[in-house]
Structures are given as structure tokens and as C-alpha cells.
Design a protein around this motif. Structure first.
Motif, mmCIF file in Angstrom:
data_model
loop_
_atom_site.group_PDB
_atom_site.id
_atom_site.type_symbol
_atom_site.label_atom_id
_atom_site.label_comp_id
_atom_site.label_asym_id
_atom_site.label_seq_id
_atom_site.Cartn_x
_atom_site.Cartn_y
_atom_site.Cartn_z
ATOM 1 N N ASP A 77 0.841 -1.189 0.000
ATOM 2 C CA ASP A 77 0.000 0.000 0.000
ATOM 3 C C ASP A 77 0.881 1.246 0.000
ATOM 4 O O ASP A 77 2.090 1.166 -0.199
ATOM 5 C CB ASP A 77 -0.983 -0.016 1.180
ATOM 6 N N TRP A 78 0.304 2.416 0.218
ATOM 7 C CA TRP A 78 1.055 3.663 0.084
ATOM 8 C C TRP A 78 2.204 3.745 1.079
ATOM 9 O O TRP A 78 3.228 4.363 0.796
ATOM 10 C CB TRP A 78 0.127 4.870 0.211
ATOM 11 N N ARG A 79 2.061 3.090 2.234
ATOM 12 C CA ARG A 79 3.142 3.158 3.218
ATOM 13 C C ARG A 79 4.383 2.416 2.726
ATOM 14 O O ARG A 79 5.507 2.865 2.872
ATOM 15 C CB ARG A 79 2.657 2.611 4.562
ATOM 16 N N VAL B 21 8.980 6.182 11.470
ATOM 17 C CA VAL B 21 8.406 7.523 11.551
ATOM 18 C C VAL B 21 6.915 7.493 11.206
ATOM 19 O O VAL B 21 6.091 8.134 11.852
ATOM 20 C CB VAL B 21 9.170 8.488 10.621
ATOM 21 N N ILE B 22 6.545 6.717 10.183
ATOM 22 C CA ILE B 22 5.134 6.652 9.772
ATOM 23 C C ILE B 22 4.252 6.146 10.915
ATOM 24 O O ILE B 22 3.223 6.716 11.234
ATOM 25 C CB ILE B 22 4.952 5.725 8.542
ATOM 26 N N PHE B 23 4.712 5.057 11.542
ATOM 27 C CA PHE B 23 3.866 4.459 12.584
ATOM 28 C C PHE B 23 4.031 5.146 13.919
ATOM 29 O O PHE B 23 3.215 5.006 14.810
ATOM 30 C CB PHE B 23 4.192 2.970 12.756
ATOM 31 N N GLY B 24 5.123 5.867 14.058
ATOM 32 C CA GLY B 24 5.398 6.480 15.353
ATOM 33 C C GLY B 24 4.667 7.790 15.522
ATOM 34 O O GLY B 24 4.861 8.473 16.514
ATOM 35 N N ALA B 25 3.831 8.160 14.541
ATOM 36 C CA ALA B 25 3.159 9.454 14.581
ATOM 37 C C ALA B 25 2.624 9.751 15.969
ATOM 38 O O ALA B 25 1.744 9.058 16.457
ATOM 39 C CB ALA B 25 2.034 9.486 13.550
ATOM 40 N N GLY B 26 3.154 10.758 16.587
ATOM 41 C CA GLY B 26 2.704 11.130 17.929
ATOM 42 C C GLY B 26 3.501 10.440 19.013
ATOM 43 O O GLY B 26 3.438 10.805 20.172
ATOM 44 N N GLY B 27 4.274 9.468 18.677
ATOM 45 C CA GLY B 27 5.067 8.789 19.714
ATOM 46 C C GLY B 27 6.287 8.162 19.089
ATOM 47 O O GLY B 27 6.608 8.384 17.935
ATOM 48 N N GLU B 28 6.973 7.369 19.868
ATOM 49 C CA GLU B 28 8.202 6.763 19.395
ATOM 50 C C GLU B 28 7.936 5.310 19.025
ATOM 51 O O GLU B 28 7.404 4.560 19.837
ATOM 52 C CB GLU B 28 9.243 6.845 20.520
ATOM 53 N N ALA B 29 8.245 4.914 17.809
ATOM 54 C CA ALA B 29 7.992 3.540 17.409
ATOM 55 C C ALA B 29 9.282 2.733 17.459
ATOM 56 O O ALA B 29 10.212 3.009 16.718
ATOM 57 C CB ALA B 29 7.399 3.487 16.010
ATOM 58 N N SER B 30 9.341 1.783 18.366
ATOM 59 C CA SER B 30 10.520 0.914 18.415
ATOM 60 C C SER B 30 10.337 -0.185 17.373
ATOM 61 O O SER B 30 9.277 -0.323 16.777
ATOM 62 C CB SER B 30 10.671 0.299 19.792
#
Lengths: 436, 82, 147
Positions: A327-329, A350-359
Motif C-alpha cells: 500500500d502507500w506506506r 516515523v510513519i507508525f510512530g506518529a505522535g510517539g516513538e515507534a521501536s
């Protein structure tokens, strides 16, 4: 010069070498005595280069190297991952939640974390490779596989550049200087990016641990095999199809050194030198790349991810990747992977961490829960990442070494087409076999 | 086979593991001959086949007390008398 | 001289036993791994037989290398090379699986997740490596002194 040749009836250098050895052979019997005893090296070679066991042993040793690289280094990556997650969590509230805090927590720390997590596997890989090299086995490996390489359009000397390509394609391409014939050198250069460099490893690790479950390591291993297979297939194809590559090929003359026990000191030194090359690259290009991704995904400020610049870009690319099941991601991640392939992971972060930090763990969770990849499309995505384009730095080096925009452009284009074709093939065959 | 100078000459690539002989002459382009010379393959040197690689090519030789590997294509240019 | 011949025979017998164990273990691991990967699940589960396609292949190769030393039984000294390499491979894989055991333990400690340590420790290659150490010691010390 030609006069000397006339008088001697031979090339002067050849005459010189003959005289030199002539003298040596007269002196040697006077100072040395006795036949050569069977050494430990001879005994080891008898089995390691055995007619039937030589190649299986070679494969088994590579498998051991891979398990060592991925499984043993895992807790160290976890440690780094945890450290950056906690740091991000601690820092963000302290800075108040505006653009600046997002820049530091998501952009800087997130980017740095997603690069540093891959330091352990890379150092473990180079540690293992250094042991194989310092012990003297690597030259044997070239001896064992030369016929295959030769038959398949490459050269025994291509083995070392291809091997270096597993670490990073840049030294791999540069090492092609040791191949003396122009055609062999050029061919080795343009198939070198198919060797799965260490920067692609993070992508495999992420995707395979997210969707391949118990087959994660086997999936990663198969990527390396696929890269080798495609490099060979392409070399063979180019050798046949492109008129420039037809013709005679250069010689394979190599010493097989005595085996030695590698010292810890030199092994660690080798590991450090090569690992540091990655760190240096990571410290600059990749870091900047991750910041660019952060900016594109955060602006216009306050907009949701799908309305951000990155989302718009992804939507535009999506139709192209639909047939492959991305998909677009996925499209966005691949787009940024051109800067450096490990950025694919950073982009997901960065895409999934929107608003927080994604490990790394969280990214894998999101991939599973939002069904971004099925095992099949995930595997196709890994293959696409393996093949699709060399990173910016490698493209630069290819241009410098070939001194031709034509061949550089050719490399980029054939890899893009091959990646699309391969991923499409994987998805189609998978569907036929009943996978989703 | 070639019988120049009364003695039987064989190509290095025709020898079997364990066989050896004295190098009589080396043919081929000068660049190849020079590289072979640099590795110690000179007229009169004794060279012995140690083994063939698992797939039959390249071959491993013992020459001047060290182990050297050459492809059959290169060995075709080296003639030895056994 | 006769002592030496008998000694070689002893080593050969030792290697043969290890070879048979490794080959059968490797085959089983490989077959289970194959079923699990391509045919949707391993047909049987047993603590002591890991389901591991490539690991099985590797164990199988180690076994074959031990078996290749069969001519030691006839007292042929040079066949000791297969035992040298086979014990080396045993060591490489034995140490590897011990390291994986430790790494998994460390991972579990860091994440606080439960760790089925018994599975990691029931990797037969670890115990086969330990039982190969006397053979490794005697062959490597024999090969190091010439004659």
C-alpha cells in the motif's frame, strides 16, 4: 625496448624472472634439505576441499555464520532499541509537545535509534567473516566455487568483490579494480548491487520478524541466496545478450595460503574497520535521510499522516505498487530507500510512530495488526528491497568506477525492472499456491 | 601430446592428482606468462597436481613449496615433461 | 607400530558412531523442517529433534564428514583429516547453539518474557559437540606432531 626484445627473443621481464628463479633453484638445494612433510594444512585441505564434501561444508559454514550474525546479536539490538525508546519517552514530555519536541523525539532519537539497532548484527557478521578470512578458508571458498562463478559468466576474482558486497556494495564495487579485464570488471560491478548488503538486513529483519514467524531466519537466508542467484542469472544474461561482454576472459591465479589460527586482536581490528565504515555512512547520509522523512511526514504541521506530504507522495505511487500488494506506506518506504536501504525501516518507524516513538517491536506489531503485509506480500517486499535500486552512495561509486553514465543508468534501470518483475512473480506464484 | 626435444611433453591440465613434472615451456599471451612466472612457474621448475576442485576446475598445484590454484584454461598453456 | 594402528582404529570407530548419530539427526531435523516449511506443519514434535531445515542440513554434512573417515579403520593415517574437519564443525555448531542459548536467555531477561530454556538447551548438537571433545583432542594433538 623493442631492440631489447629482439636481442633476447623474449619479453625482458620474462627473461628477468627466469634468471631470478634460475639462481634461486641453484642456491636452494644447498641450504634446504628433505622432502616436504604432511602439514596440518594439507590434512585440513583434504577434507575441506574434498570432491564431495567441499561444497556442502562451504554451505554449512555459511549457515553457521548467518545464525551467529542474526540470532546471537539479537539481545544487543534489543538493548539499544530499549534505550532509545525510553529516552524518547523521557524527553518528549519534558520538551512540551510542539514541533521541536517532535523533531527531537521522533526525528532525531527515532532516526538514530533505528540506525544503531543494526550495529550489532553488522559487527557480528564482520567478526565471523574476519575469522573465515584470517584463518585462510576464504581463499579455499573461492577455489571451491570458482567453476560455478566462471560458468555463470563471472570470474573467480569476482568472488571477493561479491563477498564484500554482503557488507556494503561500495567497497564491493571498488574491489572490482583487482579484475584485470575491462569486460569482467564492468560485469562484476553492475551485478554487485544484487549482493545483499548489510543495509538491507534491517529491512529483512523487520519484515520477517513481523510476518514470517518461525521462518524469519530462513526467510532472511533465502534473500541472500536469491541475491546470489539473480546476480548469476543477470551476469549470464548480459554475457549472452550484450555484445560488449562477449569474448575472452581473464585468468584465475591464486595462492592457497597455509591455515592459521586467527588472533582475536586482528579479528576484532578487521571487524572494527569494516563496521566503522557502516557507522560513518549511518552517521551522515542515513541520519539526514531520516530527518527528511520526518519533515515530510510531519508537515503540514498538525495534519494527519494521510494528508502529510509523505502521504500524498505515497498515494501517487500506490497504483504502481498495487499489483505487488504494497500500500502507500510500503511505496513511501521504498521511495526513501533510495537514499539508503536501511531508511526503509526508519520510514516505517516515523510513519507508525506518529505522535510517539515507534521501536522495532512496535513497528512489527503495527505491520501485523494493520495487516500491511501478509507473509506473502511481506516476502515480496523483502525481495523488492533486495533488488530494486542501489543506494545513492553506491550509484555514485558505480559512476566513478565505470566512468560512464550509460552503464550507471543501465544498472539503476535493470534493477528497478528486475525488482518489479521478481516481486510480481512471487506474489502471483504465491496466489496460485493458495497463499494470500 | 608433443614430443619436442625427444621427451614427451604433456599439458599441465592433462595431469592427474599426484602426478607432476618439470615445466618445459609456457605459451599464451605475454601478460599471462608474466603472471605465471611471478608465481614461480619457470622453465625447469617441478610442479605437481595436488587435487582438482570439487567441480573439477580449478586445479591445485604444489610448486616451489607452496600451494597454487589455476584454472584448466591457464594450465593448458603450461607444458611439462614427466 | 601395531599400537598406533589400533589407536587409529579406535579413533575411526569413535568417528563412525558420531557420524551415524549426526547423519540420522540431521536427516530428521531436515525432514521435519521441510514438512513444517512446505507442507504446513511438522508431523511429530519431540523435544530432542529440532525442526530446522538448514540446521538439519548442516548436521547431516557434519555426519557425512565423520563417516568419510571410515578408512581409519584400515589404519590409513591421512583419513584423520576428515575427523579433524568434522570435529571442528562440531565445535563451530556446538558453540553456536550455546551462544544462541545465552542470547535467547539475555533477550528473555531484557524483555521479561518467559523463556523456554529447555528447548534451547535440548539442541542435540550441543551435547554431540561435548561428546566429540575427547575425539577432537586426540586427533588434533596427533595431527600436530608430524609422523
Amino acid at each position: 625496448m623493442s631492440r631489447i626484445r629482439e636481442v633476447l627473443g623474449e619479453d625482458p621481464e620474462i627473461v628477468l624472472a627466469e634468471r631470478r628463479y634460475d639462481w634461486i633453484s641453484k642456491v636452494l638445494p644447498k641450504v634446504m634439505r628433505g622432502a616436504r612433510p604432511i602439514t596440518l594444512s594439507d590434512l585440513l585441505d583434504k577434507a575441506l576441499l574434498d570432491k564431495y564434501l567441499g561444497i556442502p561444508i562451504f554451505l554449512a559454514l555459511w549457515w553457521a555464520l548467518f545464525r551467529f550474525t542474526f540470532d546471537v546479536s539479537a539481545p544487543f539490538s534489543d538493548l539499544i532499541d530499549m534505550f532509545f525508546s525510553r529516552l524518547g519517552e523521557a524527553v518528549e514530555p519534558a520538551l512540551g509537545g510542539g514541533v521541536l519536541s517532535s523533531l527531537i523525539a521522533d526525528g532525531l532519537l527515532g532516526g538514530l535509534g533505528s540506525v544503531l539497532v543494526f550495529i550489532p548484527p553488522i559487527f557480528f557478521l564482520f567478526f565471523g567473516l574476519s575469522i573465515l578470512e584470517d584463518s585462510g578458508y576464504l581463499a579455499r571458498a573461492a577455489f571451491v566455487v570458482d567453476k560455478i562463478l566462471y560458468k555463470l559468466g563471472l570470474h573467480g576474482r569476482s568472488f571477493i568483490p561479491m563477498l564484500l558486497g554482503f557488507g556494503c556494495n561500495i567497497p564491493g564495487v571498488m574491489a572490482c579494480r583487482t579484475i584485470d579485464r575491462e569486460e569482467d570488471r564492468l560485469l562484476t560491478i553492475i551485478v554487485n548491487p544484487l549482493m545483499s548488503c548489510s543495509a538491507r538486513l534491517p529491512v529483512y529483519v523487520l519484515i520477517s520478524s513481523a510476518v514470517l514467524g518461525g521462518y524469519a531466519v530462513a526467510g532472511i537466508y533465502s534473500m541472500y541466496i536469491m541475491g546470489i542467484g539473480l546476480a548469476i542469472a543477470m551476469a549470464l544474461l548480459f554475457r549472452r545478450v550484450i555484445p560488449y561482454f562477449r569474448g575472452r576472459r581473464s585468468a584465475f591465479i591464486m595462492e592457497l595460503p597455509l591455515y592459521t589460527v586467527p588472533t582475536l586482536r586482528s579479528t576484532i581490528l578487521h571487524m572494527w574497520e569494516r563496521g566503522f565504515l557502516f557507522l560513518k555512512k549511518a552517521g551522515t547520509v542515513i541520519f539526514i535521510g531520516v530527518l527528511v522523512v520526518w519533515a515530510l511526514s510531519s508537515f503540514p504541521w498538525g495534519a494527519g499522516l494521510e494528508e502529510s506530504y509523505i502521504g500524498v507522495l505515497g498515494r501517487a505511487l500506490e497504483p504502481l505498487f498495487r499489483p505487488l500488494g504494497f500500500d502507500w506506506r510500503g511505496a513511501v518506504a521504498l521511495f526513501f530507500g533510495f537514499i539508503a536501504k536501511e531508511i526503509v525501516v526508519g520510514t516505517f518507524g516515523v510513519i507508525f510512530g506518529a505522535g510517539g516513538e515507534a521501536s522495532e517491536e512496535e513497528i512489527a506489531d503495527v505491520i501485523r495488526s494493520e495487516n500491511i503485509f501478509t507473509p506473502l506480500t511481506g516476502y515480496a517486499f523483502m525481495a523488492f528491497t533486495l533488488i530494486y535500486i542501489p543506494c545513492v552512495a553506491t550509484v555514485g561509486v558505480i559512476y566513478r568506477e565505470t566512468n560512464s553514465w550509460k552503464w550507471t543508468l543501465f544498472t539503476v534501470l535493470y534493477e528497478l525492472l528486475l525488482a518489479y518483475f521478481t516481486a510480481f512473480l512471487i506474489v502471483s506464484v504465491g496466489h496460485l499456491l493458495g497463499f494470500s | 601430446m608433443d614430443s619436442r626435444g625427444g621427451k614427451v611433453q604433456r599439458r599441465l591440465s592433462d595431469l592427474k592428482p599426484g602426478e607432476g613434472g618439470k615445466i618445459v615451456r609456457i605459451t599464451g599471451p605475454p601478460s599471462l606468462r608474466r603472471r605465471l612466472l611471478d608465481m614461480g612457474l619457470v622453465k625447469g621448475a617441478y610442479i605437481e597436481v595436488v587435487r582438482k576442485a570439487p567441480l573439477g576446475d580449478p586445479m591445485e598445484f604444489l610448486v616451489k613449496g607452496y600451494n597454487l590454484s589455476l584454472r584448466k584454461e591457464e594450465c593448458d598453456n603450461v607444458y611439462v615433461s614427466t | 607400530m601395531k599400537d598406533r594402528r589400533n589407536y587409529m582404529r579406535g579413533l575411526g570407530l569413535y568417528a563412525l558412531v558420531l557420524g551415524v548419530i549426526y547423519v540420522s539427526l540431521g536427516l530428521m531435523e531436515f525432514i521435519l523442517g521441510f514438512f513444517d516449511m512446505f507442507l504446513g506443519g511438522a508431523p511429530l514434535s519431540c523435544l530432542w529433534i529440532p525442526v530446522d531445515l538448514f540446521g538439519g542440513f548442516s548436521a547431516f554434512v557434519i555426519g557425512l564428514t565423520y563417516l568419510a573417515a571410515v578408512r581409519l579403520l584400515k589404519g590409513e593415517y591421512e583419513s584423520i583429516s576428515y575427523v579433524l574437519v568434522a570435529t571442528m564443525l562440531s565445535t563451530v555448531f556446538g558453540v553456536l547453539y550455546v551462544l544462541i542459548f545465552l542470547a535467547n536467555g539475555l533477550s528473555a531477561y531484557l524483555s521479561g518474557e518467559e523463556w523456554s530454556w529447555i528447548v534451547d538447551l535440548a539442541r542435540p548438537e550441543i551435547w554431540l559437540f561435548i561428546s566429540s571433545t575427547p575425539l577432537a583432542y586426540s586427533t588434533w594433538s596427533t595431527a600436530r606432531k608430524p609422523g
